[in-house]
Scaffold this motif. Structure first.
Motif, PDB file in Angstrom:
ATOM      1  N   THR A  42      10.526   5.914 -10.257  1.00  0.00           N
ATOM      2  CA  THR A  42       9.633   6.107  -9.117  1.00  0.00           C
ATOM      3  C   THR A  42       9.253   4.770  -8.495  1.00  0.00           C
ATOM      4  OG1 THR A  42       8.740   8.113 -10.122  1.00  0.00           O
ATOM      5  CG2 THR A  42       7.451   7.099  -8.367  1.00  0.00           C
ATOM      6  N   ALA A  43       8.949   3.780  -9.338  1.00  0.00           N
ATOM      7  CA  ALA A  43       8.569   2.463  -8.827  1.00  0.00           C
ATOM      8  C   ALA A  43       9.714   1.823  -8.043  1.00  0.00           C
ATOM      9  CB  ALA A  43       8.151   1.556  -9.986  1.00  0.00           C
ATOM     10  N   VAL A  44      10.940   1.925  -8.565  1.00  0.00           N
ATOM     11  CA  VAL A  44      12.097   1.350  -7.868  1.00  0.00           C
ATOM     12  C   VAL A  44      12.281   2.003  -6.507  1.00  0.00           C
ATOM     13  CG1 VAL A  44      14.618   1.238  -7.901  1.00  0.00           C
ATOM     14  CG2 VAL A  44      13.323   0.568  -9.925  1.00  0.00           C
ATOM     15  N   ALA A  45      12.235   3.330  -6.484  1.00  0.00           N
ATOM     16  CA  ALA A  45      12.424   4.045  -5.213  1.00  0.00           C
ATOM     17  C   ALA A  45      11.302   3.743  -4.234  1.00  0.00           C
ATOM     18  CB  ALA A  45      12.510   5.549  -5.473  1.00  0.00           C
ATOM     19  N   ALA A  46      10.061   3.715  -4.723  1.00  0.00           N
ATOM     20  CA  ALA A  46       8.918   3.449  -3.844  1.00  0.00           C
ATOM     21  C   ALA A  46       8.991   2.053  -3.245  1.00  0.00           C
ATOM     22  CB  ALA A  46       7.609   3.633  -4.612  1.00  0.00           C
ATOM     23  N   LEU A  47       9.308   1.063  -4.078  1.00  0.00           N
ATOM     24  CA  LEU A  47       9.402  -0.315  -3.588  1.00  0.00           C
ATOM     25  C   LEU A  47      10.568  -0.478  -2.626  1.00  0.00           C
ATOM     26  CD1 LEU A  47       8.646  -2.217  -6.919  1.00  0.00           C
ATOM     27  CD2 LEU A  47       7.170  -2.102  -4.896  1.00  0.00           C
ATOM     28  N   GLY A  48      11.710   0.117  -2.960  1.00  0.00           N
ATOM     29  CA  GLY A  48      12.875   0.006  -2.080  1.00  0.00           C
ATOM     30  C   GLY A  48      12.636   0.640  -0.725  1.00  0.00           C
ATOM     31  N   ALA A  49      12.021   1.828  -0.729  1.00  0.00           N
ATOM     32  CA  ALA A  49      11.768   2.522   0.539  1.00  0.00           C
ATOM     33  C   ALA A  49      10.733   1.782   1.373  1.00  0.00           C
ATOM     34  CB  ALA A  49      11.317   3.953   0.264  1.00  0.00           C
ATOM     35  N   SER A  50       9.641   1.336   0.742  1.00  0.00           N
ATOM     36  CA  SER A  50       8.600   0.635   1.504  1.00  0.00           C
ATOM     37  C   SER A  50       9.106  -0.694   2.048  1.00  0.00           C
ATOM     38  CB  SER A  50       7.365   0.406   0.618  1.00  0.00           C
ATOM     39  OG  SER A  50       6.711   1.619   0.340  1.00  0.00           O
ATOM     40  N   ALA A  51       9.871  -1.418   1.238  1.00  0.00           N
ATOM     41  CA  ALA A  51      10.381  -2.719   1.684  1.00  0.00           C
ATOM     42  C   ALA A  51      11.325  -2.563   2.870  1.00  0.00           C
ATOM     43  CB  ALA A  51      11.093  -3.421   0.529  1.00  0.00           C
ATOM     44  N   SER A  52      12.253  -1.616   2.788  1.00  0.00           N
ATOM     45  CA  SER A  52      13.203  -1.442   3.894  1.00  0.00           C
ATOM     46  C   SER A  52      12.519  -0.861   5.123  1.00  0.00           C
ATOM     47  CB  SER A  52      14.362  -0.551   3.456  1.00  0.00           C
ATOM     48  OG  SER A  52      13.901   0.699   2.966  1.00  0.00           O
ATOM     49  N   ALA A  53      11.509  -0.007   4.914  1.00  0.00           N
ATOM     50  CA  ALA A  53      10.767   0.538   6.058  1.00  0.00           C
ATOM     51  C   ALA A  53      10.034  -0.573   6.802  1.00  0.00           C
ATOM     52  CB  ALA A  53       9.779   1.605   5.591  1.00  0.00           C
ATOM     53  N   ILE A  54       9.401  -1.471   6.053  1.00  0.00           N
ATOM     54  CA  ILE A  54       8.667  -2.562   6.692  1.00  0.00           C
ATOM     55  C   ILE A  54       9.619  -3.551   7.346  1.00  0.00           C
ATOM     56  CG2 ILE A  54       7.313  -4.620   6.162  1.00  0.00           C
ATOM     57  CD1 ILE A  54       5.676  -2.122   6.601  1.00  0.00           C
ATOM     58  N   ALA A  55      10.775  -3.789   6.732  1.00  0.00           N
ATOM     59  CA  ALA A  55      11.756  -4.665   7.365  1.00  0.00           C
ATOM     60  C   ALA A  55      12.173  -4.109   8.722  1.00  0.00           C
ATOM     61  CB  ALA A  55      12.978  -4.814   6.458  1.00  0.00           C
ATOM     62  N   ALA A  66       0.824  -1.204   0.000  1.00  0.00           N
ATOM     63  CA  ALA A  66       0.000   0.000   0.000  1.00  0.00           C
ATOM     64  C   ALA A  66       0.859   1.255   0.000  1.00  0.00           C
ATOM     65  CB  ALA A  66      -0.923   0.008   1.216  1.00  0.00           C
ATOM     66  N   GLY A  67       1.997   1.210   0.708  1.00  0.00           N
ATOM     67  CA  GLY A  67       2.891   2.363   0.718  1.00  0.00           C
ATOM     68  C   GLY A  67       3.418   2.668  -0.669  1.00  0.00           C
ATOM     69  N   ALA A  68       3.830   1.640  -1.395  1.00  0.00           N
ATOM     70  CA  ALA A  68       4.339   1.847  -2.752  1.00  0.00           C
ATOM     71  C   ALA A  68       3.229   2.294  -3.697  1.00  0.00           C
ATOM     72  CB  ALA A  68       4.982   0.558  -3.260  1.00  0.00           C
ATOM     73  N   VAL A  69       2.057   1.690  -3.591  1.00  0.00           N
ATOM     74  CA  VAL A  69       0.936   2.072  -4.448  1.00  0.00           C
ATOM     75  C   VAL A  69       0.508   3.516  -4.167  1.00  0.00           C
ATOM     76  CG1 VAL A  69      -1.492   1.608  -4.962  1.00  0.00           C
ATOM     77  CG2 VAL A  69       0.112  -0.290  -4.724  1.00  0.00           C
ATOM     78  N   PHE A  70       0.553   3.921  -2.912  1.00  0.00           N
ATOM     79  CA  PHE A  70       0.204   5.285  -2.526  1.00  0.00           C
ATOM     80  C   PHE A  70       1.091   6.299  -3.242  1.00  0.00           C
ATOM     81  CE2 PHE A  70       0.940   8.779   0.608  1.00  0.00           C
ATOM     82  CZ  PHE A  70      -0.336   9.336   0.586  1.00  0.00           C
ATOM     83  N   VAL A  71       2.365   5.985  -3.379  1.00  0.00           N
ATOM     84  CA  VAL A  71       3.291   6.878  -4.086  1.00  0.00           C
ATOM     85  C   VAL A  71       2.872   7.041  -5.539  1.00  0.00           C
ATOM     86  CG1 VAL A  71       5.668   7.156  -4.889  1.00  0.00           C
ATOM     87  CG2 VAL A  71       5.221   6.356  -2.566  1.00  0.00           C
ATOM     88  N   LEU A  72       2.585   5.925  -6.198  1.00  0.00           N
ATOM     89  CA  LEU A  72       2.289   5.960  -7.619  1.00  0.00           C
ATOM     90  C   LEU A  72       0.903   6.513  -7.915  1.00  0.00           C
ATOM     91  CD1 LEU A  72       3.745   2.428  -8.483  1.00  0.00           C
ATOM     92  CD2 LEU A  72       4.844   4.629  -8.870  1.00  0.00           C
ATOM     93  N   GLU A  73      -0.076   6.170  -7.082  1.00  0.00           N
ATOM     94  CA  GLU A  73      -1.459   6.544  -7.375  1.00  0.00           C
ATOM     95  C   GLU A  73      -1.830   7.929  -6.857  1.00  0.00           C
ATOM     96  OE1 GLU A  73      -5.859   4.504  -6.996  1.00  0.00           O
ATOM     97  OE2 GLU A  73      -4.521   4.368  -5.271  1.00  0.00           O
ATOM     98  N   GLU A  74      -1.453   8.241  -5.630  1.00  0.00           N
ATOM     99  CA  GLU A  74      -1.911   9.485  -5.004  1.00  0.00           C
ATOM    100  C   GLU A  74      -0.878  10.601  -5.091  1.00  0.00           C
ATOM    101  OE1 GLU A  74      -4.054  12.350  -2.934  1.00  0.00           O
ATOM    102  OE2 GLU A  74      -4.708  10.506  -3.916  1.00  0.00           O
ATOM    103  N   LEU A  75       0.385  10.299  -4.810  1.00  0.00           N
ATOM    104  CA  LEU A  75       1.386  11.362  -4.744  1.00  0.00           C
ATOM    105  C   LEU A  75       1.908  11.756  -6.121  1.00  0.00           C
ATOM    106  CD1 LEU A  75       3.430  10.275  -1.586  1.00  0.00           C
ATOM    107  CD2 LEU A  75       1.519  11.882  -1.741  1.00  0.00           C
ATOM    108  N   MET A  76       2.428  10.812  -6.875  1.00  0.00           N
ATOM    109  CA  MET A  76       2.996  11.118  -8.191  1.00  0.00           C
ATOM    110  C   MET A  76       1.944  11.097  -9.299  1.00  0.00           C
ATOM    111  SD  MET A  76       6.120  11.676  -7.375  1.00  0.00           S
ATOM    112  CE  MET A  76       7.161  11.601  -8.840  1.00  0.00           C
ATOM    113  N   ARG A  77       0.933  10.237  -9.138  1.00  0.00           N
ATOM    114  CA  ARG A  77      -0.157  10.091 -10.112  1.00  0.00           C
ATOM    115  C   ARG A  77       0.355   9.721 -11.507  1.00  0.00           C
ATOM    116  NH1 ARG A  77      -4.769  14.447  -8.137  1.00  0.00           N
ATOM    117  NH2 ARG A  77      -4.597  13.896  -5.929  1.00  0.00           N
ATOM    118  N   ARG A  78       1.403   8.961 -11.533  1.00  0.00           N
ATOM    119  CA  ARG A  78       1.934   8.410 -12.779  1.00  0.00           C
ATOM    120  C   ARG A  78       2.864   7.253 -12.422  1.00  0.00           C
ATOM    121  NH1 ARG A  78       7.191  10.163 -13.831  1.00  0.00           N
ATOM    122  NH2 ARG A  78       7.930  11.856 -12.486  1.00  0.00           N
ATOM    123  N   PHE A  79       3.124   6.418 -13.414  1.00  0.00           N
ATOM    124  CA  PHE A  79       4.003   5.264 -13.190  1.00  0.00           C
ATOM    125  C   PHE A  79       5.227   5.403 -14.077  1.00  0.00           C
ATOM    126  CE2 PHE A  79       5.785   1.139 -13.933  1.00  0.00           C
ATOM    127  CZ  PHE A  79       5.666   0.485 -12.713  1.00  0.00           C
TER     128      PHE A  79
END
Length: 442
Positions: free
Chosen positions: A195-208, A178-191
């Motif tokens: 952006t996808a790499v950064a969003a996934l990397g940040a969300s994955a390490s944050a959850i870890a 949801a954190g990664a999807v939030f970046v793409l759908e609500e904040l950036m509103r584009r894919f």
């Protein structure tokens, strides 16, 4: 492949490894701050509950002390914001979006301690606000600072800021996708790939980091649900319409309450803002005295709704009170988000709707299970009605409840919950709040 395509692919790959490494650092830092914030909120709520219980034990002047403590905490939270970091007021998500769209400069790092302390004071005092807004904005500020420290380009700093915000949401609700999807759908509103790499990397390490420090169980424990039958489609569509209308009312109530609060404290000086917040805090302190479980972020209320606890009359009364409390709490100007209060209202509405459906049509239970189905679907649909981010809402609720069998009913209800406010020309709440903030600056 022509030369233009090759050049675009080269530009997309340029600096991708350093960006990915920076996103992991951003996520780890955001996860650590987010977990610290969550632990602090849990301690603050435990202290509030213990303080109220101590007062009910018969101590003289205990009622006055509880009300005074809530007023002072809320007033202090708003004073810190107004004095040191005005951009830390409220959810913070509209500010993050404004920064990403180039309308405002990034917030300085001083926002992080102000948002942290102010959020603990306000939500700990009993205001109906969520922890996700502060973690989103703190994550964005941390990410921008890390991007500058690592000497990333302006474009990469912007991507990292969005990724840090998504990591904040992921940490708040233990919901990495949801954190990664939030970046793409609500904040950036584009894919796009970067952006996808950064969003996934940040969300994955944050959850870890969050799961290492806080545990890996879903936020809410919901009984296993069967796959609802096709016969329930009409009921879920109707629930979506109902929540769409309620979402329209909630969006308008928030803006209306903000208008009233500002009109009563003009000119809006630091002293006026502090006094207004203290008054709201005192009212919340009265509520905390007479109904301790109704104050605060509301996770306990959401859990109860998901488990089907309470009578219809009791849940409706709580729903009405939390509806008002959420809008008034946001008008205090303290740090605090909207997501958690939305989940409370959505779950409670779904519970009432499900209870009525099963009472009137007992045969439904054979194809839909118990009221937990409607409560989970209600959480997603109300979120979508107010925020207008359907993918984020569905993924967020699915991760928080582990209710993967309810994806189809959530899609169905979110479909109508999104259409209703669009037909009524009511914009998403963060768009409205962003436009309001821009108008105040002019």
């Amino acid at each position: 492949m022509n030369d233009t395509d090759s050049l675009e692919q080269h530009d997309e790959r340029a600096g991708l490894v350093p960006l990915a490494a920076a996103s992991v650092i951003v996520g780890s830092a955001t996860g650590a701050i987010g977990v610290g914030f969550r632990f602090s909120l849990e301690r603050a709520e435990a202290w509030r509950t213990a303080f109220v219980a101590w007062g009910h034990a018969g101590h003289e002047a205990a009622f006055v002390l509880v009300v005074l403590a809530a007023a002072v905490s809320t007033g202090l939270a708003t004073w810190l914001v107004a004095r040191f970091a005005p951009m830390a007021s409220g959810s913070g998500i509209p500010h993050v979006e404004a920064v990403l769209h180039g309308k405002l400069p990034p917030a300085p790092l001083v926002l992080v301690p102000i948002k942290f302390v102010g959020g603990v004071l306000a939500i700990g005092a009993g205001l109906a606000l969520g922890r996700e807004g502060p973690t989103v904005q703190m994550g964005a500020s941390i990410a921008h600072a890390i991007g500058q420290f690592m000497r990333r380009t302006a474009g990469d700093c912007r991507v990292l800021l969005a990724a840090g915000a998504g990591a904040g949401l992921a940490t708040a609700f233990n919901a990495p996708i949801a954190g990664a999807v939030f970046v793409l759908e609500e904040l950036m509103r584009r894919f796009d790939t970067r952006t996808a790499v950064a969003a996934l990397g940040a969300s994955a390490s944050a959850i870890a980091m969050a799961r290492l420090l806080h545990g890996d169980l879903p936020d809410f424990h919901v009984p296993a649900q069967p796959f609802p039958g096709f016969a329930m489609t009409g009921a879920h569509l109707l629930l979506g319409v109902l929540l769409g209308l309620l979402g329209v009312a909630y969006c308008r109530a928030i803006l209306w309450t903000l208008d009233i609060a500002e009109s009563l404290s003009k000119p809006l000086t630091v002293a006026h803002a502090t006094a207004r917040a203290a008054l709201i805090g005192a009212a919340v302190g009265v509520l905390a005295w007479f109904a301790p479980d109704l104050a605060g972020g509301g996770d306990v209320l959401t859990e109860r709704a998901l488990l089907g606890a309470g009578t219809v009359a009791g849940v409706l009364a709580t729903l009405a009170l939390r509806f008002v409390l959420g809008t008034v709490s946001y008008a205090a100007g303290t740090p605090g988000g909207l997501f958690a209060p939305l989940l409370v209202l959505g779950a409670q509405t779904g519970l009432v709707f499900g209870r009525l459906c099963l009472d009137w049509f007992p045969g439904m239970s054979a194809v839909t299970g118990d009221t937990s189905t409607f409560a989970v679907v209600g959480m997603a649909a109300f979120f979508v009605a107010v925020v207008r981010a359907p993918l984020t809402g569905i993924v967020l609720v699915t991760e928080m409840t582990a209710s993967f069998t309810l994806l189809l009913p959530m899609l169905t209800a979110c479909f109508t919950a999104m259409i209703v406010p669009m037909l009524l020309r009511v914009p998403p709440i963060y768009d409205s709040l962003g436009e309001r903030a821009a108008a105040d600056k002019r």
